[in-house]
Design an enzyme around this catalytic site. Structure first.
Site, PDB file in Angstrom:
ATOM      1  N   GLU A 397      60.899  -4.249  82.113  1.00 42.23           N
ATOM      2  CA  GLU A 397      59.549  -3.995  81.598  1.00 42.23           C
ATOM      3  C   GLU A 397      58.467  -4.345  82.606  1.00 42.23           C
ATOM      4  OE1 GLU A 397      62.021  -5.250  79.922  1.00 42.23           O
ATOM      5  OE2 GLU A 397      62.244  -3.978  78.145  1.00 42.23           O
ATOM      6  N   GLN A 419      60.486  -0.275  74.233  1.00 43.27           N
ATOM      7  CA  GLN A 419      61.480   0.135  73.234  1.00 43.27           C
ATOM      8  C   GLN A 419      61.162  -0.533  71.890  1.00 43.27           C
ATOM      9  OE1 GLN A 419      65.886  -0.385  73.984  1.00 43.27           O
ATOM     10  NE2 GLN A 419      65.574   1.825  74.221  1.00 43.27           N
ATOM     11  N   PHE A 420      60.818  -1.793  71.939  1.00 43.89           N
ATOM     12  CA  PHE A 420      60.281  -2.527  70.790  1.00 43.89           C
ATOM     13  C   PHE A 420      59.125  -3.367  71.321  1.00 43.89           C
ATOM     14  CE2 PHE A 420      64.436  -1.403  69.320  1.00 43.89           C
ATOM     15  CZ  PHE A 420      64.338  -1.295  67.933  1.00 43.89           C
ATOM     16  N   ALA A 421      58.072  -3.495  70.519  1.00 46.53           N
ATOM     17  CA  ALA A 421      56.901  -4.250  70.973  1.00 46.53           C
ATOM     18  C   ALA A 421      57.280  -5.668  71.375  1.00 46.53           C
ATOM     19  CB  ALA A 421      55.848  -4.287  69.868  1.00 46.53           C
ATOM     20  N   ASP A 422      58.339  -6.192  70.776  1.00 45.59           N
ATOM     21  CA  ASP A 422      58.789  -7.547  71.097  1.00 45.59           C
ATOM     22  C   ASP A 422      59.081  -7.704  72.594  1.00 45.59           C
ATOM     23  OD1 ASP A 422      59.866  -8.596  68.082  1.00 45.59           O
ATOM     24  OD2 ASP A 422      59.832  -6.440  68.448  1.00 45.59           O
ATOM     25  N   PHE A 423      59.570  -6.626  73.208  1.00 46.95           N
ATOM     26  CA  PHE A 423      60.007  -6.727  74.604  1.00 46.95           C
ATOM     27  C   PHE A 423      58.846  -6.698  75.585  1.00 46.95           C
ATOM     28  CE2 PHE A 423      63.870  -4.534  72.658  1.00 46.95           C
ATOM     29  CZ  PHE A 423      64.373  -5.754  72.229  1.00 46.95           C
ATOM     30  N   HIS A 464      62.919  -8.125  66.844  1.00 45.19           N
ATOM     31  CA  HIS A 464      62.644  -6.694  66.693  1.00 45.19           C
ATOM     32  C   HIS A 464      61.645  -6.457  65.564  1.00 45.19           C
ATOM     33  CE1 HIS A 464      66.436  -6.489  68.942  1.00 45.19           C
ATOM     34  NE2 HIS A 464      66.125  -5.249  69.249  1.00 45.19           N
TER      35      HIS A 464
END
Ligand SMILES: Cc1ncc(C[n+]2csc(CCOP(=O)(O)OP(=O)(O)O)c2C)c(N)n1
Length: 658
Positions: A397, A419-423, A464
């Site tokens: 990222e 891919q997910f906002a968490d990442f 996630h």
């Protein structure tokens, strides 16, 4: 030192010598000024000039260079007028940052230089992005980026090299191995013989170059650059050199053994090359004195000009006005044709139509090409736009955010799908330090949209499910958009992409396939910073965004007697404070509902702003309703307990009854 002239002309040799002499003499002058207290800090590159000068001389003036804090030779070889550099270091207006950033922390499109941010590593990913844009434009340009050996320990180094290798990007990754990273010697920094050996691990050509030998640097880099222009690929270069002064002047070199200093002093790049030129009768001491006198006069004249320049002055409003690049919102005519589509389809359409509209727009993300992305937003995009513009990325990222910035610096547009906002936490640094601060620092916009599939309610657990908008609304320089309906999602995404500033675009996963709406089939835009008033009533103002908007509407549907203004913020930065104040002044009561946990969140700020601006109109305390102060649990029962949804009704009734 062994100098091999090869096919180089005598003029080239003399020119290289003069190009090294200039940064050396500037630095010597700076050391005097430092002792006199006339400048505040200095990071020296004495002893390393051959690298900056050799690399810069090997590139064309159109090719980007991304230097670090010891690369004065890059700036002087690109022939930036010295007074501008001196003004930059003194924080004056003729510098490059309007007094907003110090030393070499600036870039200039005029000279195709992109300066570092303090964090060192992101610079490498930016180079990959610049090279990507060069490749897409097929302009046969290379770019060069510098790092110290210390910076190679950062994850960004690994990520940037890996991306450049996977994508065959023409980047010269230049490691200046100067023995110490601040006080840390190489053996405490890495555990391999040569950093160049790492090239093998990235599937990348690499070379070790004597960084104190200007002819070796210039010849080798010229050959490589020429070959990379025809046959694009990254190359890792390890320049062996030494840092002859302290990390910065004040910190000294006590920890460096004297023998080491003596060893490298004998290999000084300027002195040894001068001796070579004298020995070969290409230079005489008299001519050398003339060169020095010329440079000295230039330095003094330009220094005086910088000293004579007034201290910088600004106003609060001009500082605020420079955080973002001004953007002109453009509206489009649409036909009456609509389609009943899901939230996810609206985003996909908005993105696709933006790709059609902007031929210079690329999308990057994990699994977004053939696979279509984990949420299928970019399904079949490669059939329309090809793999060049719809790019699968490695899992990195930070490098991709940095590369997106590089793409923008090189005149294109980029959308990145987290891919997910968490990442986003793995790409946090370049977002908040590179993208957010760029326009304010050196007038360079970051035309990047980061798409953020976010939120809970889908049983996805702590990593996630987060809705982490508050990490970004806090940071000046970022726009934050958070739609709750398909119509808004499509129009706002189009605007976010048109906007030349960095935008974090939040898409709630629970809405993707549950919310339908009639949406124009045409391309259209909606303005950022305008809330939408979903319902009107005089009892209370309900303020919300994202998934929580639907919780509020659901609760209201069970209480037909409650007459509420329901404000869907749609964008959090810029925030439509006018819509909020106008409604609260009418209703006298406000409740803010959000999905994120409470402390330090946007609802806290909105609450404080209402208190500060509408106090006389309030008939009850402002209420914030938010999820629990815990990570987000996986089990659906626990998750439902965590979410603010179930607390909203009671809180609403309590405020109404106040
Ligand atoms: C992420 C980050 N951590 C720490 C620092 C503090 N710092 C600035 S320069 C530096 C040493 C860098 O060493 P190296 O990359 O070898 O470059 P050199 O200074 O030797 O040219 C350190 C620790 C920083 N700027 N950024």
């Amino acid at each position: 030192m062994l100098y091999n002239k090869g096919k180089l002309s005598n003029e080239t040799l003399i020119s290289l010598y003069k190009k090294m002499l200039k940064p050396r003499m500037i630095e010597e002058k700076m050391l005097i000024l430092l002792r006199q207290g006339k400048i505040s800090k200095w990071f020296g590159g004495i002893g390393q000039e051959a690298i900056a000068v050799g690399v810069t001389s090997a590139l064309t003036s159109e090719e980007y260079i991304l230097p670090m804090h010891r690369n004065l030779g890059v700036f002087t070889t690109r022939e930036i007028p010295l007074y501008r550099l001196f003004s930059q270091w003194q924080g004056k207006a003729s510098g490059f940052t309007k007094g907003r950033d110090r030393s070499f922390h600036f870039g200039t499109q005029e000279y195709k230089i992109v300066g570092m941010i303090s964090h060192l590593g992101p610079q490498l990913g930016v180079a990959s992005g610049i090279a990507l844009a060069n490749t897409l434009k097929n302009n046969k340009q290379v770019c060069a980026v510098f790092t110290g050996e210390g910076g190679t320990s950062e994850g960004d180094f690994h990520e940037a090299l890996n991306v450049a290798s996977v994508w065959s990007l023409p980047v010269l990754f230049c490691i200046e191995n100067n023995g110490y990273g601040l006080s840390t010697p190489t053996q405490e920094q890495y555990n391999c013989e040569n950093l160049a050996d790492r090239g093998k691990g990235y599937g990348m050509e690499s070379h070790i170059i004597d960084g104190n030998n200007i002819l070796e640097v210039y010849t080798k880099v010229s050959e490589l650059a020429e070959s990379m222009r025809e046959n694009p690929r990254p190359v890792l270069l390890e320049f062996k050199t030494f840092r002859m002064r302290g990390h910065e002047e004040a910190s000294g070199t006590k920890y460096v053994p004297q023998e080491l200093m003596d060893h490298w002093a004998a290999k000084d790049p300027v002195d040894t090359f001068r001796n070579y030129l004298l020995f070969e009768n290409l230079l005489t001491t008299q001519i050398d004195e003339v060169f020095k006198a010329e440079i000295s006069a230039e330095i003094n004249e330009h220094l005086q000009k910088a000293f004579d320049e007034d201290k910088i002055a600004s106003t609060k409003s001009s500082e605020l006005n420079d955080v973002f690049q001004p953007s002109q919102y453009e509206e489009f005519e649409v036909t009456n044709e609509t389609e009943n589509i899901r939230f996810v389809d609206a985003i996909s359409q908005g993105l696709k139509q933006s790709m059609e509209r902007h031929s210079d727009l690329i999308i990057m993300g994990q699994d977004i090409a053939e696979y279509g992305g984990v949420f299928k937003i970019t399904d079949k995009f490669i059939n329309h736009f090809g793999k060049e513009r719809v790019r699968n990325t490695p899992i990195c990222e930070s490098a991709i955010v940095s590369a997106a910035y590089g793409v923008s610096v090189n005149g294109m547009k980029a959308v990145m799908e987290m891919q997910f906002a968490d990442f986003v936490s793995s790409g946090f640094n370049p977002i908040v330090n590179l993208l957010a601060k760029s326009h304010y620092r050196w007038n360079q916009n970051a035309d990047v949209v980061v798409r953020m599939p976010c939120g809970a309610g889908v049983g996805a657990g702590p990593f996630h499910s987060q809705t982490n908008e508050a990490w970004f609304t806090k940071t000046p320089g970022l726009k934050v958009v958070y739609p709750a309906f398909p119509y808004d999602a499509k129009g706002l995404l189009a605007t976010a992409i048109n906007d030349p500033n960095p935008v974090l675009f939040f898409e709630h996963k629970a809405l993707y396939r549950s919310i339908y709406q009639d949406v124009p089939t045409d391309y259209y835009t909606l303005p950022l910073g305008k809330a939408s008033l979903l319902k009107e009533g005089n009892d209370i103002t309900i303020i919300s965004f994202g998934s929580a908007v639907h919780w509020a509407l659901e609760t209201l549907s069970n209480h037909a007697h409650i007459q509420a203004d329901v404000i869907d913020l749609r964008s959090l930065q810029p925030l439509d404070t006018e819509a909020i104040y106008e409604s609260v002044k009418k209703t006298g009561k406000a409740i803010i509902l959000q999905e994120d946990s409470l402390f330090g969140s946007i609802s806290s700020d909105i609450s404080a702003m209402i208190m500060e601006n509408c106090f006389e109109y309030l008939d009850a305390p402002v209420k914030r309703v938010a999820s629990m102060e815990t990570p987000i649990p996986f089990d659906q029962g626990l998750e439902q307990q965590y979410l603010a949804k179930n607390d909203f009704e009671a809180a609403l009734l309590a405020i109404l009854a106040y």
